[in-house]
Design an enzyme around this catalytic site. Structure first.
Site, PDB file in Angstrom:
ATOM      1  N   HIS A  14      39.842  90.096  24.580  1.00 56.10           N
ATOM      2  CA  HIS A  14      40.996  90.373  25.431  1.00 56.10           C
ATOM      3  C   HIS A  14      40.738  91.340  26.329  1.00 56.10           C
ATOM      4  O   HIS A  14      40.574  92.784  26.237  1.00 56.10           O
ATOM      5  CB  HIS A  14      42.340  90.952  24.269  1.00 56.10           C
ATOM      6  CG  HIS A  14      43.526  91.039  25.085  1.00 56.10           C
ATOM      7  ND1 HIS A  14      44.860  90.944  24.573  1.00 56.10           N
ATOM      8  CD2 HIS A  14      43.716  91.919  26.115  1.00 56.10           C
ATOM      9  CE1 HIS A  14      45.795  91.169  25.257  1.00 56.10           C
ATOM     10  NE2 HIS A  14      45.202  91.965  26.405  1.00 56.10           N
ATOM     11  N   HIS A  16      41.386  92.588  30.709  1.00 54.96           N
ATOM     12  CA  HIS A  16      42.072  92.385  32.092  1.00 54.96           C
ATOM     13  C   HIS A  16      40.980  92.663  33.023  1.00 54.96           C
ATOM     14  O   HIS A  16      40.389  93.753  33.137  1.00 54.96           O
ATOM     15  CB  HIS A  16      43.315  93.209  32.227  1.00 54.96           C
ATOM     16  CG  HIS A  16      44.252  93.342  30.964  1.00 54.96           C
ATOM     17  ND1 HIS A  16      45.237  92.226  31.160  1.00 54.96           N
ATOM     18  CD2 HIS A  16      44.408  93.782  29.960  1.00 54.96           C
ATOM     19  CE1 HIS A  16      46.182  92.050  30.160  1.00 54.96           C
ATOM     20  NE2 HIS A  16      45.764  93.085  29.382  1.00 54.96           N
ATOM     21  N   ARG A  18      41.656  91.442  36.381  1.00 52.41           N
ATOM     22  CA  ARG A  18      42.263  91.216  37.544  1.00 52.41           C
ATOM     23  C   ARG A  18      41.639  90.383  38.723  1.00 52.41           C
ATOM     24  O   ARG A  18      40.953  89.272  38.277  1.00 52.41           O
ATOM     25  CB  ARG A  18      42.427  92.853  38.293  1.00 52.41           C
ATOM     26  CG  ARG A  18      42.950  94.039  37.380  1.00 52.41           C
ATOM     27  CD  ARG A  18      44.294  93.796  36.647  1.00 52.41           C
ATOM     28  NE  ARG A  18      44.513  94.965  35.981  1.00 52.41           N
ATOM     29  CZ  ARG A  18      45.291  95.149  35.012  1.00 52.41           C
ATOM     30  NH1 ARG A  18      46.004  93.880  34.483  1.00 52.41           N
ATOM     31  NH2 ARG A  18      45.846  96.116  34.488  1.00 52.41           N
ATOM     32  N   ASN A  42      47.466  87.737  33.413  1.00 57.36           N
ATOM     33  CA  ASN A  42      48.600  88.481  34.081  1.00 57.36           C
ATOM     34  C   ASN A  42      48.340  88.975  35.460  1.00 57.36           C
ATOM     35  O   ASN A  42      48.315  90.135  35.798  1.00 57.36           O
ATOM     36  CB  ASN A  42      49.306  89.471  33.124  1.00 57.36           C
ATOM     37  CG  ASN A  42      48.414  90.513  32.720  1.00 57.36           C
ATOM     38  OD1 ASN A  42      47.074  90.386  32.592  1.00 57.36           O
ATOM     39  ND2 ASN A  42      48.783  91.835  32.387  1.00 57.36           N
ATOM     40  N   LYS A  98      48.563  82.414  26.657  1.00 57.01           N
ATOM     41  CA  LYS A  98      49.169  83.597  26.225  1.00 57.01           C
ATOM     42  C   LYS A  98      50.711  83.894  26.501  1.00 57.01           C
ATOM     43  O   LYS A  98      51.215  83.389  27.538  1.00 57.01           O
ATOM     44  CB  LYS A  98      48.208  84.812  27.385  1.00 57.01           C
ATOM     45  CG  LYS A  98      48.949  86.219  27.254  1.00 57.01           C
ATOM     46  CD  LYS A  98      48.183  87.028  26.020  1.00 57.01           C
ATOM     47  CE  LYS A  98      48.797  88.314  25.534  1.00 57.01           C
ATOM     48  NZ  LYS A  98      48.093  89.269  26.329  1.00 57.01           N
ATOM     49  N   HIS A 135      51.376  88.823  22.950  1.00 60.48           N
ATOM     50  CA  HIS A 135      51.802  90.332  23.001  1.00 60.48           C
ATOM     51  C   HIS A 135      52.951  90.190  21.995  1.00 60.48           C
ATOM     52  O   HIS A 135      54.056  89.866  22.531  1.00 60.48           O
ATOM     53  CB  HIS A 135      51.998  90.362  24.588  1.00 60.48           C
ATOM     54  CG  HIS A 135      52.379  91.836  24.588  1.00 60.48           C
ATOM     55  ND1 HIS A 135      51.369  92.650  25.382  1.00 60.48           N
ATOM     56  CD2 HIS A 135      53.415  92.743  24.377  1.00 60.48           C
ATOM     57  CE1 HIS A 135      52.121  94.129  25.365  1.00 60.48           C
ATOM     58  NE2 HIS A 135      53.090  94.012  24.627  1.00 60.48           N
ATOM     59  N   HIS A 173      45.944  92.995  20.372  1.00 61.60           N
ATOM     60  CA  HIS A 173      46.142  94.571  20.350  1.00 61.60           C
ATOM     61  C   HIS A 173      47.055  95.179  19.183  1.00 61.60           C
ATOM     62  O   HIS A 173      48.035  95.777  19.402  1.00 61.60           O
ATOM     63  CB  HIS A 173      46.395  95.162  21.396  1.00 61.60           C
ATOM     64  CG  HIS A 173      47.266  94.462  22.304  1.00 61.60           C
ATOM     65  ND1 HIS A 173      48.460  93.899  22.176  1.00 61.60           N
ATOM     66  CD2 HIS A 173      47.156  94.022  23.655  1.00 61.60           C
ATOM     67  CE1 HIS A 173      49.183  93.349  23.015  1.00 61.60           C
ATOM     68  NE2 HIS A 173      48.284  93.311  23.927  1.00 61.60           N
ATOM     69  N   LEU A 217      50.132  99.816  26.671  1.00 58.26           N
ATOM     70  CA  LEU A 217      51.176  98.991  25.592  1.00 58.26           C
ATOM     71  C   LEU A 217      50.391  97.997  24.737  1.00 58.26           C
ATOM     72  O   LEU A 217      49.263  97.370  25.485  1.00 58.26           O
ATOM     73  CB  LEU A 217      51.930  98.363  26.700  1.00 58.26           C
ATOM     74  CG  LEU A 217      53.209  99.312  27.125  1.00 58.26           C
ATOM     75  CD1 LEU A 217      54.149  98.531  28.168  1.00 58.26           C
ATOM     76  CD2 LEU A 217      53.985 100.026  26.073  1.00 58.26           C
ATOM     77  N   ASP A 245      41.244  95.139  25.566  1.00 54.88           N
ATOM     78  CA  ASP A 245      42.338  95.375  26.141  1.00 54.88           C
ATOM     79  C   ASP A 245      42.053  96.209  27.425  1.00 54.88           C
ATOM     80  O   ASP A 245      43.125  97.092  27.816  1.00 54.88           O
ATOM     81  CB  ASP A 245      43.502  95.865  25.328  1.00 54.88           C
ATOM     82  CG  ASP A 245      44.889  95.631  26.160  1.00 54.88           C
ATOM     83  OD1 ASP A 245      44.775  94.600  27.174  1.00 54.88           O
ATOM     84  OD2 ASP A 245      45.870  96.442  25.688  1.00 54.88           O
ATOM     85  N   HIS A 249      43.494 100.131  36.356  1.00 48.95           N
ATOM     86  CA  HIS A 249      44.536 100.288  37.313  1.00 48.95           C
ATOM     87  C   HIS A 249      44.131 101.379  38.238  1.00 48.95           C
ATOM     88  O   HIS A 249      43.426 102.549  37.978  1.00 48.95           O
ATOM     89  CB  HIS A 249      45.933 100.917  36.522  1.00 48.95           C
ATOM     90  CG  HIS A 249      46.431 100.092  35.655  1.00 48.95           C
ATOM     91  ND1 HIS A 249      47.494  99.287  36.160  1.00 48.95           N
ATOM     92  CD2 HIS A 249      46.544  99.641  34.436  1.00 48.95           C
ATOM     93  CE1 HIS A 249      48.126  98.361  35.049  1.00 48.95           C
ATOM     94  NE2 HIS A 249      47.454  98.709  34.214  1.00 48.95           N
ATOM     95  N   ALA A 261      50.993 101.263  32.428  1.00 50.02           N
ATOM     96  CA  ALA A 261      50.205 101.136  31.210  1.00 50.02           C
ATOM     97  C   ALA A 261      48.780 100.597  31.233  1.00 50.02           C
ATOM     98  O   ALA A 261      48.705  99.591  31.845  1.00 50.02           O
ATOM     99  CB  ALA A 261      51.052 100.383  30.162  1.00 50.02           C
TER     100      ALA A 261
HETATM  101  C1  NCD Z   1      47.977  95.678  30.117  1.00 46.46           C
HETATM  102  C2  NCD Z   1      47.848  95.467  31.647  1.00 46.46           C
HETATM  103  O1  NCD Z   1      47.696  96.639  32.353  1.00 46.46           O
HETATM  104  O2  NCD Z   1      47.571  94.073  32.336  1.00 46.46           O
HETATM  105  N1  NCD Z   1      48.304  97.067  30.021  1.00 46.46           N
HETATM  106  C3  NCD Z   1      48.190  97.621  28.821  1.00 46.46           C
HETATM  107  O3  NCD Z   1      48.681  98.641  28.605  1.00 46.46           O
HETATM  108  N2  NCD Z   1      47.678  97.057  27.740  1.00 46.46           N
HETATM  109  C4  NCD Z   1      48.851  94.574  29.756  1.00 46.46           C
HETATM  110  C5  NCD Z   1      48.867  94.406  28.430  1.00 46.46           C
HETATM  111  O4  NCD Z   1      48.028  93.797  27.558  1.00 46.46           O
HETATM  112  O5  NCD Z   1      49.886  94.646  27.812  1.00 46.46           O
HETATM  113 ZN    ZN Z   2      46.058  93.159  27.506  1.00 49.99          ZN
END
Ligand code: NCD
Ligand code: ZN
Length: 340
Positions: A14, A16, A18, A42, A98, A135, A173, A217, A245, A249, A261
């Site tokens: 899992h 991210h 981007r 996402n 997802k 999620h 998560h 999150l 996860d 950002h 988050a």
């Molecule tokens: C994730 C994100 O920034 O895309 N943020 C997070 O706090 N984990 C989204 C997610 O998995 O909830």
């Molecule tokens: Zn995530």
């Protein structure tokens, strides 16, 4: 003598990554530590169709710049995902779909508005053997943020399992004792756990002031929950695997009056997991290898890999910043290294 050992190149179940410039910056970190990584859909323009997912997979491969890294991709479930997409996705090697409850987290505004609307799709996924990645938090603002996972399990997940007993579910998560117990008691539910939820409890967010880089999150929980996660991860169950996860950002979006988050852990993800496992007299190498690699390989039915990584117990400093993204534990020392 320094202590070191090898494990198969791990799987991040899992992450991210981007798109665009950020993808190019973060993908090489994941590609050097992981053989497979399941990229979440996402994006600002979410990955809605099999075509989108195939194109995204190609962009990740190019950005990862590593011969022994295979990105895996997922679709983003909406109220309108057509049933025909399930077989199409499965045939194209898309790893799962997802499910985000609407507005549960970053870029989830296209998520599912009512779980019952997804039931025909879940039935088709059950039939085709395509996993759903969930999620697991309710979004009702009246439910305390620390209870949203437990309430989701009680009110929503229990019903899904009852209706689709053969559906392959990865609960993403995990953060609570309730989730660990629930997953342990069901046949077809497996789960990812992040390094930061294994290492920290919710006090970390407020140590000496409000610390936005510790906000993610699902939010960090109490110490008793962290302990339950560590027992699950380091225990003998095949149901739990690493899913970082890692969520990059830009600094300005984290360090803000309404910070977003996500913890960015990709640069040292495997070392953070090693730190979490390093609590007994003897490091549990076999358990670590299963959690980091074997369990996810089995759940997602992936071809085994030949590459290995070497972990060494030797301190290193986490980078202060990666472009404009601040990693978790920036500038601090951690006790482990992956040897490159
Ligand atoms: C994730 C994100 O920034 O895309 N943020 C997070 O706090 N984990 C989204 C997610 O998995 O909830
Ligand atoms: Zn995530």
């Amino acid at each position: 003598m320094t202590f070191e050992f090898n494990i198969p190149k791990p799987i991040d179940a899992h992450v991210h990554l981007r798109d665009g410039a950020i993808l190019s910056q973060v993908a090489p970190f994941t590609a050097r530590q992981f053989s497979y990584a399941i990229a979440m859909p996402n994006l600002l323009h979410p990955v809605l169709t099999t075509e989108d997912a195939i194109a995204y997979r190609k962009r990740i491969s190019a950005a990862g710049k590593s011969g022994d890294f295979t990105p895996l991709v997922t679709l983003y479930m909406t109220d309108d995902t057509p049933l025909s997409e399930v077989k199409k996705a499965k045939d194209a090697g898309i790893i799962g779909i997802k499910l985000y409850p609407e507005s549960a987290t970053t870029n989830s505004e296209f998520g599912v508005t009512d779980i019952k609307k997804t039931y025909p799709l879940l039935a088709e996924m059950e039939k085709q053997g395509l996993p759903v990645l969930i999620h697991g938090e309710v979004t009702d603002p009246n439910i305390d943020i620390f209870d949203r996972e437990a309430v989701f399990i009680e009110k929503i997940l229990t019903d899904i399992i009852k209706n689709f007993p053969a559906l392959k579910v990865s609960l993403e998560h995990l953060t609570t004792t309730q989730a660990v117990n629930f997953v342990s008691g069901q046949k077809n539910i497996f789960a990812s756990i992040t390094a930061h939820h294994l290492l920290y409890n919710r006090n970390e967010i407020f140590k000496g002031g409000i610390r936005p880089h510790w906000y993610c999150l699902p939010v960090l929980k109490r110490e008793e929950h962290r302990k339950a996660l560590v027992s699950a991860a380091t225990g003998s169950s095949k149901k739990f695997y690493a899913g970082t996860d890692s969520a990059p950002h830009l600094r300005a979006n984290k360090e803000s009056a309404c910070g977003c988050a996500g913890c960015f852990t990709a640069p040292n993800a495997v070392e953070l997991y090693a730190t979490a496992f390093d609590t007994a007299k003897e490091f549990p190498q076999k358990r670590f290898s299963d959690f980091m690699y074997g369990n996810a390989l089995e759940f997602y039915n992936l071809p085994p890999v030949k590459s290995k990584i070497t972990l060494r117990k030797s301190a290193q400093k986490v980078e202060d910043t990666i472009s404009d993204i601040i990693p978790l534990l920036a500038g601090q020392e951690i006790a482990w290294q992956v040897v490159y």
